[in-house]
Design a protein around this motif. Sequence first.
Motif, PDB file in Angstrom:
ATOM      1  N   ARG A 179     -30.720  20.639-105.323  1.00 32.21           N
ATOM      2  CA  ARG A 179     -29.448  20.313-105.965  1.00 32.21           C
ATOM      3  C   ARG A 179     -28.963  21.444-106.855  1.00 32.21           C
ATOM      4  NH1 ARG A 179     -28.956  15.122-109.198  1.00 32.21           N
ATOM      5  NH2 ARG A 179     -31.006  14.480-108.649  1.00 32.21           N
ATOM      6  N   GLN A 180     -29.881  22.019-107.618  1.00 30.03           N
ATOM      7  CA  GLN A 180     -29.497  23.139-108.487  1.00 30.03           C
ATOM      8  C   GLN A 180     -29.049  24.341-107.655  1.00 30.03           C
ATOM      9  OE1 GLN A 180     -32.911  23.748-110.990  1.00 30.03           O
ATOM     10  NE2 GLN A 180     -32.075  22.470-112.636  1.00 30.03           N
ATOM     11  N   ALA A 181     -29.738  24.605-106.564  1.00 30.39           N
ATOM     12  CA  ALA A 181     -29.366  25.733-105.718  1.00 30.39           C
ATOM     13  C   ALA A 181     -27.971  25.524-105.129  1.00 30.39           C
ATOM     14  CB  ALA A 181     -30.392  25.920-104.598  1.00 30.39           C
ATOM     15  N   GLU A 182     -27.663  24.295-104.696  1.00 26.40           N
ATOM     16  CA  GLU A 182     -26.328  24.006-104.160  1.00 26.40           C
ATOM     17  C   GLU A 182     -25.255  24.186-105.230  1.00 26.40           C
ATOM     18  OE1 GLU A 182     -26.626  20.069-102.607  1.00 26.40           O
ATOM     19  OE2 GLU A 182     -27.838  20.680-100.892  1.00 26.40           O
ATOM     20  N   ARG A 190     -20.921  27.635-107.570  1.00 25.91           N
ATOM     21  CA  ARG A 190     -20.404  28.402-108.711  1.00 25.91           C
ATOM     22  C   ARG A 190     -20.306  29.878-108.368  1.00 25.91           C
ATOM     23  NH1 ARG A 190     -24.167  29.672-113.598  1.00 25.91           N
ATOM     24  NH2 ARG A 190     -24.832  31.039-111.950  1.00 25.91           N
ATOM     25  N   ASP A 191     -21.327  30.403-107.710  1.00 25.71           N
ATOM     26  CA  ASP A 191     -21.306  31.811-107.320  1.00 25.71           C
ATOM     27  C   ASP A 191     -20.187  32.095-106.318  1.00 25.71           C
ATOM     28  OD1 ASP A 191     -23.451  32.229-108.976  1.00 25.71           O
ATOM     29  OD2 ASP A 191     -24.952  32.280-107.376  1.00 25.71           O
ATOM     30  N   ALA A 192     -19.933  31.160-105.405  1.00 29.16           N
ATOM     31  CA  ALA A 192     -18.852  31.339-104.432  1.00 29.16           C
ATOM     32  C   ALA A 192     -17.503  31.370-105.148  1.00 29.16           C
ATOM     33  CB  ALA A 192     -18.878  30.219-103.398  1.00 29.16           C
ATOM     34  N   ASN A 193     -17.320  30.516-106.159  1.00 25.30           N
ATOM     35  CA  ASN A 193     -16.066  30.516-106.926  1.00 25.30           C
ATOM     36  C   ASN A 193     -15.886  31.826-107.681  1.00 25.30           C
ATOM     37  OD1 ASN A 193     -15.352  27.960-106.115  1.00 25.30           O
ATOM     38  ND2 ASN A 193     -16.196  26.945-107.899  1.00 25.30           N
ATOM     39  N   ARG A 246     -13.141  37.108-108.178  1.00 25.60           N
ATOM     40  CA  ARG A 246     -13.236  38.568-108.266  1.00 25.60           C
ATOM     41  C   ARG A 246     -12.537  39.235-107.084  1.00 25.60           C
ATOM     42  NH1 ARG A 246     -19.473  39.442-110.282  1.00 25.60           N
ATOM     43  NH2 ARG A 246     -19.142  38.654-112.387  1.00 25.60           N
ATOM     44  N   GLU A 247     -12.691  38.665-105.897  1.00 26.16           N
ATOM     45  CA  GLU A 247     -12.043  39.216-104.706  1.00 26.16           C
ATOM     46  C   GLU A 247     -10.522  39.145-104.849  1.00 26.16           C
ATOM     47  OE1 GLU A 247     -11.967  41.042-101.028  1.00 26.16           O
ATOM     48  OE2 GLU A 247     -13.709  40.617-102.243  1.00 26.16           O
TER      49      GLU A 247
END
Length: 102
Positions: free
Chosen positions: A28-31, A36-39, A44-45
Amino acid sequence: MPGLLRGIVRTAAVAGTATAVSGRVQRRQAERFAGRDANIYAEREQAYEQQTAPPQASAAPGPAPSSEPDTLDQLQRLGDLKEQGILTEAEFSAQKAKILGL
């Protein structure tokens, strides 16, 4: 011996349950962190694309290109005609005022 076997089984059950719960929490934490990392990556992109994008063409035209070289050429030719005696002083002055927009 039955007491010892019961203790071993209980320990195995507790350890197995703890491992399963721990694994579920980790997934769950990894998901959540992946989302969050994808956002963050998408933001940034987008910021990078805005910085590197060429400026948009506006509807209003910018200042007209300078016609100084053309004006200077015309004045020079006009001066040459005056020196050759083709134009009089009055004609030269009138044409010069016309070229300069006076």
